[in-house]
Design a protein around this motif. Sequence first.
Motif, short mmCIF file in Angstrom:
data_model
loop_
_atom_site.label_atom_id
_atom_site.label_comp_id
_atom_site.label_asym_id
_atom_site.label_seq_id
_atom_site.Cartn_x
_atom_site.Cartn_y
_atom_site.Cartn_z
N ALA A 153 0.83 -1.20 0.00
CA ALA A 153 0.00 0.00 0.00
C ALA A 153 0.87 1.26 0.00
O ALA A 153 0.61 2.21 -0.75
N ILE A 154 1.91 1.25 0.82
CA ILE A 154 2.80 2.42 0.91
C ILE A 154 3.57 2.61 -0.40
O ILE A 154 3.77 3.74 -0.86
N MET A 155 3.98 1.50 -1.02
CA MET A 155 4.64 1.59 -2.33
C MET A 155 3.74 2.27 -3.35
O MET A 155 4.17 3.16 -4.08
N ALA A 156 2.46 1.88 -3.38
CA ALA A 156 1.51 2.47 -4.32
C ALA A 156 1.30 3.96 -4.04
O ALA A 156 1.23 4.78 -4.96
N GLN A 175 -4.93 8.64 -1.20
CA GLN A 175 -4.03 7.50 -1.07
C GLN A 175 -4.73 6.19 -1.43
O GLN A 175 -4.12 5.29 -2.01
N SER A 176 -6.01 6.09 -1.12
CA SER A 176 -6.79 4.91 -1.51
C SER A 176 -6.90 4.81 -3.02
O SER A 176 -6.85 3.71 -3.60
N PHE A 177 -7.04 5.96 -3.68
CA PHE A 177 -7.08 5.98 -5.15
C PHE A 177 -5.74 5.55 -5.74
O PHE A 177 -5.69 4.94 -6.82
N ALA A 178 -4.64 5.88 -5.05
CA ALA A 178 -3.32 5.44 -5.50
C ALA A 178 -3.22 3.91 -5.43
O ALA A 178 -2.68 3.27 -6.34
N ALA A 222 -7.98 -4.99 1.95
CA ALA A 222 -6.88 -5.13 2.91
C ALA A 222 -5.91 -3.96 2.80
O ALA A 222 -5.50 -3.38 3.82
N CYS A 223 -5.55 -3.60 1.57
CA CYS A 223 -4.59 -2.51 1.37
C CYS A 223 -5.15 -1.17 1.84
O CYS A 223 -4.46 -0.38 2.51
N THR A 230 -11.91 3.11 4.65
CA THR A 230 -13.05 2.23 4.95
C THR A 230 -13.64 1.70 3.65
O THR A 230 -13.98 2.48 2.76
N THR A 231 -13.73 0.39 3.55
CA THR A 231 -14.32 -0.23 2.37
C THR A 231 -15.45 -1.16 2.77
O THR A 231 -15.60 -1.51 3.94
#
Length: 310
Positions: A153-156, A175-178, A222-223, A230-231
């Motif tokens: 996730a951090i890489m993305a 960041q979620s969009f990333a 998860a990511c 929140t998903t």
Amino acid sequence: MITLGKLTYQQLKEKFRIKSPWDLIIIFVLNILITIPVFIIAHQNLITLDWAHHIDRILLFILILIVFQLILRAMRRITLISVILYFIFLIKGTLFGDYGFQTVFEDYRSMIYTMNDDPYPQDIIISKLLPFPNKSKILSAVEYQNPRVRDFAIMAINKHFKHIKGYNDDWTLIQSFAIFKEINSRWNYVSDPKGHDYIAKATESLKYLSGDCDDHSVLMAACIKSIGGTTRLIHTKGHIYPELYIGTKKDLERINYAIKKILFPVESKGKKIHYHIDERGKIWLNLDYTAKYPGGPFMHEEILGALTLD
């Protein structure tokens, strides 16, 4: 008389009988675990009387506690047998690395924490009770606390939209969009074995970024959860896909502009943003593996079930 091997039903009942006062202690502990979430629901939905020292809420808690104590004691035999069977299940899960004591403790603590901050805590209970295909397997597969999931996730996040300015209040969404961009631009659809519904854990899908719709949904959830988003997972006929919590319609207007003008201008050009509004007016954006931008077209719009991952 009913027999099981050489033991009669009466002998089995006597064998598993819990002697006093342990039976009452177990029932009381179970009562406390039930009363706390019920009290939170009642507290959020009933009018506050503003009595001194919150006496009205103390009396409410005691009343709920007494009612459940009477019910559980009236059903003492069924209650105690259920507790014993559940403990056996948890011991097995603890020994073999499945759903064990640590997991149930973390789930209960997380549920209480989330309910305490939610204006509609009953929705959290309902969402956990509603039927959802492979619910326990999916919850187990969403390994948001695994370091490999968070590292991905951090890489993305460092790869996409890192230098976007002016969206401080929406930074978790950006960041979620990333994460969405990284997963969906690389995802390769691979079917389950014929006749079997295989649920891959998030860490398993990370290796090749491949799998079917539920594997994609698990990894996406998860990511995003690993960075505070929140998903929820939506079950439709023969399909599961993830949605991202956006907020209100005012929030959507701001995010709509960000997606179409700043983040995904090419992918979303001339196209609509697709989302659902739940029974509380909350807006959830489509993140299906078929979408080229957040809010892309639904593959199947009908909702048969929803599993929120707070």
